[in-house]
Design an enzyme around this catalytic site. Sequence first.
Site, PDB file in Angstrom:
ATOM      1  N   ASP A 169       1.027  -7.302 -13.369  1.00  0.00           N
ATOM      2  CA  ASP A 169       1.638  -8.481 -12.770  1.00  0.00           C
ATOM      3  C   ASP A 169       3.132  -8.431 -13.072  1.00  0.00           C
ATOM      4  O   ASP A 169       3.544  -8.431 -14.237  1.00  0.00           O
ATOM      5  CB  ASP A 169       1.018  -9.743 -13.360  1.00  0.00           C
ATOM      6  CG  ASP A 169       1.541 -11.017 -12.720  1.00  0.00           C
ATOM      7  OD1 ASP A 169       2.595 -10.976 -12.062  1.00  0.00           O
ATOM      8  OD2 ASP A 169       0.901 -12.074 -12.887  1.00  0.00           O
ATOM      9  N   CYS A 190       9.020  -9.730   4.632  1.00  0.00           N
ATOM     10  CA  CYS A 190       8.637  -9.621   6.043  1.00  0.00           C
ATOM     11  C   CYS A 190       8.313 -11.012   6.582  1.00  0.00           C
ATOM     12  O   CYS A 190       7.241 -11.264   7.115  1.00  0.00           O
ATOM     13  CB  CYS A 190       7.469  -8.655   6.236  1.00  0.00           C
ATOM     14  SG  CYS A 190       5.985  -9.033   5.291  1.00  0.00           S
ATOM     15  N   PRO A 223       0.781  -1.244   0.000  1.00  0.00           N
ATOM     16  CA  PRO A 223       0.000   0.000   0.000  1.00  0.00           C
ATOM     17  C   PRO A 223       0.811   1.291   0.000  1.00  0.00           C
ATOM     18  O   PRO A 223       0.240   2.360   0.103  1.00  0.00           O
ATOM     19  CB  PRO A 223      -0.811  -0.110   1.289  1.00  0.00           C
ATOM     20  CG  PRO A 223       0.072  -0.897   2.200  1.00  0.00           C
ATOM     21  CD  PRO A 223       0.810  -1.876   1.340  1.00  0.00           C
TER      22      PRO A 223
END
Length: 410
Positions: free
Chosen positions: A280, A349, A236
């Site tokens: 993509d 992450c 985001p």
Amino acid sequence: MAEIPGLPARRAALHMLDAVLRRGETLEQAEGAALRSVRAAPDRALAVAIASEALRWLVDFDALIDSATNKRLPDDAKPRAVLRLMLAQWLRLGTPPHAVIATALPLLGVGPRRLAHGVFSTLAKQNAALPEVPTLPEAARTRWGEAAARIAAGLADPPPLDLALRDPGEATSLAVQLGGESLASGHVRLPRGTPVEQLPGFAGGGWWVQDLAASLPARLLGGGEGRHVLDLCAAPGGKTLQLAAAGWQVTALDVSKRRLDLLKDNLKRTGLKAGVVRADALTWEPKHRFDAILLDAPCTATGTARRHPDVLHRIGPRQIAEMAELQTALLARAAEWLKPGGVLVYASCSLEREEGEEQLGKVDLEPLPIRAEELPADISPAPEGWVRTDPGMLAEAGGLDGFFIARFRA
């Protein structure tokens, strides 16, 4: 008959717990349907908090439940699920036992209600308590090895609120103004529970929410000075904002329209500029090569367990293998798009070796070691020049998300 006050929030928490443990949904995915009938913002927040704490301490709650039953309840039994929520409210959220009973037992039929009431009452009379550190699921303990105990200690509580500043020079003054602390240039950490939209500087776009560990990959590219960078899998948008604020000409690419809309909102609020591309990455072809590429790859996100404790129970070998395969493919694509001498920063992450250390040998680029002076205090690179953070690091200051970060040069 009017519904018992507080019951809709508990019913929503039960639905979320079921969606995570039985259907493998993320807690965020489960919220939409579960909270549809819960109108008030405080009740919605309470439902999420109950479900989150039930997942964070699930192994320990189950141990307490089993200690108070003659015959072990099946893992998927509804009374067990309700008891998990009851214990989360009592032992983690400080809800008085009588209020827990009044708002949770109506979720069960007559027979199971008696059973849950008896188990909870027994534990309450015994003054049951949790350990200081949540017990990790056995699979996670095995995967994380020697680091598991430190990671578990970092998961005991939800994380504080980290802000990344558009102007790093304002960090000290903002920390003083808000009663927080700055752990790195352009960073301010505040106690959890702070209403983000009400903080000074939000409407003016002076900062955005971003965990300190999540800010490290973009920091390792330094100042842009007008050069071109590709933020691959950008939404985001925290890293896109960092790069734009650091003077890069940013191309932000992501496949998700919903997440790109969030990125665009953040660009508008902060007044920063970036070219946004919906595509993509495995099939997209750029019109030119880049001076730098930041690949914060899709991953299992086990490093975010402080704020998303569902990952402790949803993630296993299949999900890890799928993500590792995707990361390898994305790294191969990104390596083709660098200018000669260009720099690639890879990050995930995740706490899994397959998504971190084991990716290093699959990159056909020269390693560019990360130096200690490029990192905040108390975060050090490995001797090989890559960085791994985990939730147990900087524990006294509130911890970190788990990240793996490596840097390469074309």
